[in-house]
Design a protein around this motif. Sequence first.
Motif, PDB file in Angstrom:
ATOM      1  N   ASN A   1      -9.874  -1.703   3.477  1.00 41.25           N
ATOM      2  CA  ASN A   1     -10.212  -3.095   3.154  1.00 41.25           C
ATOM      3  C   ASN A   1      -8.921  -3.908   3.033  1.00 41.25           C
ATOM      4  OD1 ASN A   1     -11.806  -5.305   2.535  1.00 41.25           O
ATOM      5  ND2 ASN A   1     -11.726  -4.909   0.342  1.00 41.25           N
ATOM      6  N   SER A   2      -8.013  -3.659   3.945  1.00 43.02           N
ATOM      7  CA  SER A   2      -6.650  -4.190   3.894  1.00 43.02           C
ATOM      8  C   SER A   2      -6.555  -5.699   3.624  1.00 43.02           C
ATOM      9  CB  SER A   2      -5.977  -3.874   5.238  1.00 43.02           C
ATOM     10  OG  SER A   2      -4.770  -4.571   5.369  1.00 43.02           O
ATOM     11  N   PHE A   3      -5.862  -6.013   2.564  1.00 37.09           N
ATOM     12  CA  PHE A   3      -5.561  -7.414   2.256  1.00 37.09           C
ATOM     13  C   PHE A   3      -4.680  -8.006   3.364  1.00 37.09           C
ATOM     14  CE2 PHE A   3      -1.965  -9.906   0.667  1.00 37.09           C
ATOM     15  CZ  PHE A   3      -2.608 -11.064   0.254  1.00 37.09           C
ATOM     16  N   VAL A   4      -3.752  -7.195   3.855  1.00 37.41           N
ATOM     17  CA  VAL A   4      -2.847  -7.666   4.909  1.00 37.41           C
ATOM     18  C   VAL A   4      -3.648  -7.990   6.173  1.00 37.41           C
ATOM     19  CG1 VAL A   4      -0.899  -7.048   6.389  1.00 37.41           C
ATOM     20  CG2 VAL A   4      -0.888  -6.402   3.971  1.00 37.41           C
ATOM     21  N   ALA A   5      -4.565  -7.084   6.558  1.00 33.06           N
ATOM     22  CA  ALA A   5      -5.383  -7.343   7.758  1.00 33.06           C
ATOM     23  C   ALA A   5      -6.228  -8.593   7.549  1.00 33.06           C
ATOM     24  CB  ALA A   5      -6.266  -6.131   8.053  1.00 33.06           C
TER      25      ALA A   5
ATOM     26  N   GLY B   1       0.843  -1.187   0.000  1.00 35.48           N
ATOM     27  CA  GLY B   1       0.000   0.000   0.000  1.00 35.48           C
ATOM     28  C   GLY B   1       0.877   1.235   0.000  1.00 35.48           C
ATOM     29  N   ALA B   2       0.710   2.063  -1.040  1.00 36.41           N
ATOM     30  CA  ALA B   2       1.570   3.244  -1.176  1.00 36.41           C
ATOM     31  C   ALA B   2       0.779   4.537  -1.039  1.00 36.41           C
ATOM     32  CB  ALA B   2       2.309   3.199  -2.512  1.00 36.41           C
ATOM     33  N   GLY B   3      -0.242   4.526  -0.143  1.00 38.55           N
ATOM     34  CA  GLY B   3      -0.931   5.765   0.225  1.00 38.55           C
ATOM     35  C   GLY B   3      -0.058   6.519   1.232  1.00 38.55           C
ATOM     36  N   PRO B   4      -0.642   7.460   1.990  1.00 37.20           N
ATOM     37  CA  PRO B   4       0.163   8.231   2.943  1.00 37.20           C
ATOM     38  C   PRO B   4       0.877   7.364   3.973  1.00 37.20           C
ATOM     39  CG  PRO B   4      -1.984   9.247   2.630  1.00 37.20           C
ATOM     40  CD  PRO B   4      -2.017   7.962   1.878  1.00 37.20           C
TER      41      PRO B   4
ATOM     42  N   SER C   1       6.950 -13.252  -6.882  1.00 35.02           N
ATOM     43  CA  SER C   1       6.899 -13.289  -5.415  1.00 35.02           C
ATOM     44  C   SER C   1       8.089 -12.512  -4.853  1.00 35.02           C
ATOM     45  CB  SER C   1       6.932 -14.730  -4.907  1.00 35.02           C
ATOM     46  OG  SER C   1       8.171 -15.322  -5.229  1.00 35.02           O
ATOM     47  N   LEU C   2       8.003 -12.199  -3.567  1.00 36.24           N
ATOM     48  CA  LEU C   2       9.167 -11.621  -2.890  1.00 36.24           C
ATOM     49  C   LEU C   2       9.201 -12.114  -1.457  1.00 36.24           C
ATOM     50  CD1 LEU C   2       8.416  -9.141  -0.751  1.00 36.24           C
ATOM     51  CD2 LEU C   2       8.061  -7.859  -2.845  1.00 36.24           C
ATOM     52  N   ALA C   3      10.364 -12.017  -0.863  1.00 39.00           N
ATOM     53  CA  ALA C   3      10.518 -12.394   0.537  1.00 39.00           C
ATOM     54  C   ALA C   3      11.044 -11.177   1.284  1.00 39.00           C
ATOM     55  CB  ALA C   3      11.503 -13.546   0.665  1.00 39.00           C
ATOM     56  N   ALA C   4      10.495 -10.932   2.472  1.00 32.86           N
ATOM     57  CA  ALA C   4      10.933  -9.770   3.249  1.00 32.86           C
ATOM     58  C   ALA C   4      11.059 -10.168   4.714  1.00 32.86           C
ATOM     59  CB  ALA C   4       9.930  -8.628   3.103  1.00 32.86           C
ATOM     60  N   ALA C   5      12.059  -9.596   5.380  1.00 32.20           N
ATOM     61  CA  ALA C   5      12.233  -9.899   6.809  1.00 32.20           C
ATOM     62  C   ALA C   5      11.033  -9.407   7.599  1.00 32.20           C
ATOM     63  CB  ALA C   5      13.512  -9.223   7.313  1.00 32.20           C
ATOM     64  N   LEU C   6      10.495  -8.236   7.197  1.00 30.79           N
ATOM     65  CA  LEU C   6       9.322  -7.678   7.871  1.00 30.79           C
ATOM     66  C   LEU C   6       8.382  -7.084   6.823  1.00 30.79           C
ATOM     67  CD1 LEU C   6      11.298  -6.094  10.810  1.00 30.79           C
ATOM     68  CD2 LEU C   6       9.372  -7.650  11.147  1.00 30.79           C
ATOM     69  N   VAL C   7       7.096  -7.028   7.181  1.00 29.15           N
ATOM     70  CA  VAL C   7       6.079  -6.514   6.252  1.00 29.15           C
ATOM     71  C   VAL C   7       5.263  -5.446   6.977  1.00 29.15           C
ATOM     72  CG1 VAL C   7       4.000  -7.120   4.915  1.00 29.15           C
ATOM     73  CG2 VAL C   7       5.909  -8.750   5.055  1.00 29.15           C
ATOM     74  N   ILE C   8       4.978  -4.347   6.273  1.00 25.56           N
ATOM     75  CA  ILE C   8       4.047  -3.350   6.811  1.00 25.56           C
ATOM     76  C   ILE C   8       2.826  -3.314   5.900  1.00 25.56           C
ATOM     77  CG2 ILE C   8       3.656  -0.902   7.298  1.00 25.56           C
ATOM     78  CD1 ILE C   8       6.619  -0.638   7.993  1.00 25.56           C
ATOM     79  N   GLY C   9       1.663  -3.567   6.469  1.00 23.37           N
ATOM     80  CA  GLY C   9       0.406  -3.479   5.728  1.00 23.37           C
ATOM     81  C   GLY C   9      -0.129  -2.069   5.853  1.00 23.37           C
ATOM     82  N   ALA C  10      -0.127  -1.337   4.730  1.00 26.02           N
ATOM     83  CA  ALA C  10      -0.637   0.041   4.720  1.00 26.02           C
ATOM     84  C   ALA C  10      -1.635   0.139   3.573  1.00 26.02           C
ATOM     85  CB  ALA C  10       0.517   1.023   4.535  1.00 26.02           C
ATOM     86  N   ASP C  11      -2.452  -0.895   3.473  1.00 25.99           N
ATOM     87  CA  ASP C  11      -3.298  -1.017   2.281  1.00 25.99           C
ATOM     88  C   ASP C  11      -4.753  -0.689   2.557  1.00 25.99           C
ATOM     89  OD1 ASP C  11      -3.194  -3.296   3.843  1.00 25.99           O
ATOM     90  OD2 ASP C  11      -3.398  -4.701   2.192  1.00 25.99           O
ATOM     91  N   GLY C  12      -4.983   0.264   3.466  1.00 30.98           N
ATOM     92  CA  GLY C  12      -6.272   0.912   3.551  1.00 30.98           C
ATOM     93  C   GLY C  12      -7.352   0.152   4.305  1.00 30.98           C
TER      94      GLY C  12
ATOM     95  N   LEU D   1       3.300  -5.695  10.514  1.00 32.93           N
ATOM     96  CA  LEU D   1       2.761  -4.527  11.211  1.00 32.93           C
ATOM     97  C   LEU D   1       1.699  -3.904  10.306  1.00 32.93           C
ATOM     98  CD1 LEU D   1       5.633  -5.059  12.401  1.00 32.93           C
ATOM     99  CD2 LEU D   1       5.947  -2.590  12.545  1.00 32.93           C
ATOM    100  N   VAL D   2       0.669  -3.297  10.894  1.00 33.00           N
ATOM    101  CA  VAL D   2      -0.302  -2.570  10.063  1.00 33.00           C
ATOM    102  C   VAL D   2      -0.314  -1.103  10.479  1.00 33.00           C
ATOM    103  CG1 VAL D   2      -1.789  -4.503   9.399  1.00 33.00           C
ATOM    104  CG2 VAL D   2      -2.209  -3.328  11.569  1.00 33.00           C
ATOM    105  N   ALA D   3      -0.536  -0.235   9.490  1.00 34.29           N
ATOM    106  CA  ALA D   3      -0.493   1.214   9.741  1.00 34.29           C
ATOM    107  C   ALA D   3      -1.647   1.904   9.017  1.00 34.29           C
ATOM    108  CB  ALA D   3       0.847   1.784   9.255  1.00 34.29           C
ATOM    109  N   GLY D   4      -1.943   3.130   9.440  1.00 33.10           N
ATOM    110  CA  GLY D   4      -2.970   3.928   8.781  1.00 33.10           C
ATOM    111  C   GLY D   4      -4.347   3.289   8.899  1.00 33.10           C
ATOM    112  N   ASP D   5      -5.130   3.392   7.837  1.00 31.65           N
ATOM    113  CA  ASP D   5      -6.486   2.826   7.863  1.00 31.65           C
ATOM    114  C   ASP D   5      -6.480   1.336   8.172  1.00 31.65           C
ATOM    115  OD1 ASP D   5      -7.533   5.281   7.227  1.00 31.65           O
ATOM    116  OD2 ASP D   5      -8.662   4.598   5.471  1.00 31.65           O
TER     117      ASP D   5
END
Length: 382
Positions: free
Chosen positions: A151-155, A11-14, A138-149, A261-265
């Motif tokens: 209706n967050s897919f991450v949440a 998510g590349a919003g604010p 695909s990608l692999a990451a040590a940590l993920v931040i869900g900032a996808d609003g 981690l989740v952020a924003g909305d």
Amino acid sequence: MAAAYDLAVIGAGPAGAAAAATAARAGLAVALVDRARFPRDKLCGGGVTGRARRALAAVFGPLPAALFLDCARVRLVAGDRLLGEVADAPPLSLTMRRDFDAALRAAALAAGADDLAGRRPAALDPASGRIAFEDGGSLAAALVIGADGANSFVARSLWGRAFDPARIGFALEVEAPRPGPAEDDAVEVDLAAAAWGYGWAFPKPRSMTLGVGGLHPANPDLRGRLAAYLARHGATGAGRVRGAFVPAGAVRRVPGRGRVLVAGDAAGLVDPVTGEGIAWAVISGAAAGRAVAAALADGRPERALPAYGRALAPVRAELFRANLLRRLVYPGPLRGRFASLLARQPRLQRRYLALLAGEIDYADIRAASLLRIALRLVAGRG
Ligand SMILES: Cc1cc2nc3c(=O)[nH]c(=O)nc-3n(C[C@H](O)[C@H](O)[C@H](O)COP(=O)(O)OP(=O)(O)OC[C@H]3O[C@@H](n4cnc5c(N)ncnc54)[C@H](O)[C@@H]3O)c2cc1C
């Protein structure tokens, strides 16, 4: 081989742009993922408060002035009734999210984040930080931040669903042609336009954003309310009606799980009284980026979430206070009395406008003042 990153921000919003810019500046390898290609629209009044301007400056430095229309004239109404008009209110900056979000994302990319726009995640494994995309990559990451609003897919990946629609807000908006540059340069807030919410008319450089929003279950006929609001502004049929959930009043107690981690909305960080979410998105995104950078610097990724949770404590406390105030000014008859009180007390009006413009926090409202207002409202002396 999947690409490997320290951090994937989805998510590349604010919120996402703030997280990615912060982490990239700390030297992390960051993937900034969004299902959309930019510039893209985002349904929003685009009201940027003083709080948001301060948070934006701290994360992104100076932003182009052309992104904002500053407005210090505010009109408070309750339907047809004028409660007050203030020509020198604390200013609100109005922006078009299409341009604003594109600028923030560009700043995050300039800070060093990799551009993964137009990529829609299909699966996230919270334990490994592996993300599979619908396009097969695909990608692999040590940590993920869900900032996808909202209706967050991450949440949804973490908790099954993003939010309970019966507990959050919903809003409808129309982008209408502006009658004329000088004809209405006031920000309008209509306290009677929706239950447990309000209506707004926000001037923009080339248009006028008109909307109504409130607690979802309290507004079964929000379309009818919008129609009435548009009619009052002579804007019936002025533009396409669009709607979106606003995750107000649904702050997540633990903002993530494991290495996510989740952020924003996505974390429910929207003010339930004012609907402000941009400031909290930037503040939480930057805090998440900092927590990730510190945890990885220590070689202890599992510390990111607890550190982020601690950093968010003041934000959660502020939104908790907002939730309490909402129960004082929005229910049934109290709402009309609050409007009357605002109409009669210019001082209260100014405090309310300072709150709307993010110049004061809920924590700045003295308990004694709140009690006085509560007693007046409950006693029916609005
Ligand atoms: C009608 C309305 C009016 C509002 N007015 C105001 C206002 O005037 N002032 C204010 O401060 N706040 C306002 N808000 C709230 C504000 O819009 C949000 O709080 C703010 O945008 C949150 O930022 P964010 O970065 O968390 O999420 P968003 O801005 O929603 O950004 C999320 C990003 O994630 C991407 N995304 C979504 N799903 C996926 C997926 N599955 N995979 C990859 N990417 C994905 C999206 O494309 C988007 O770019 C309003 C909200 C609404 C609905």
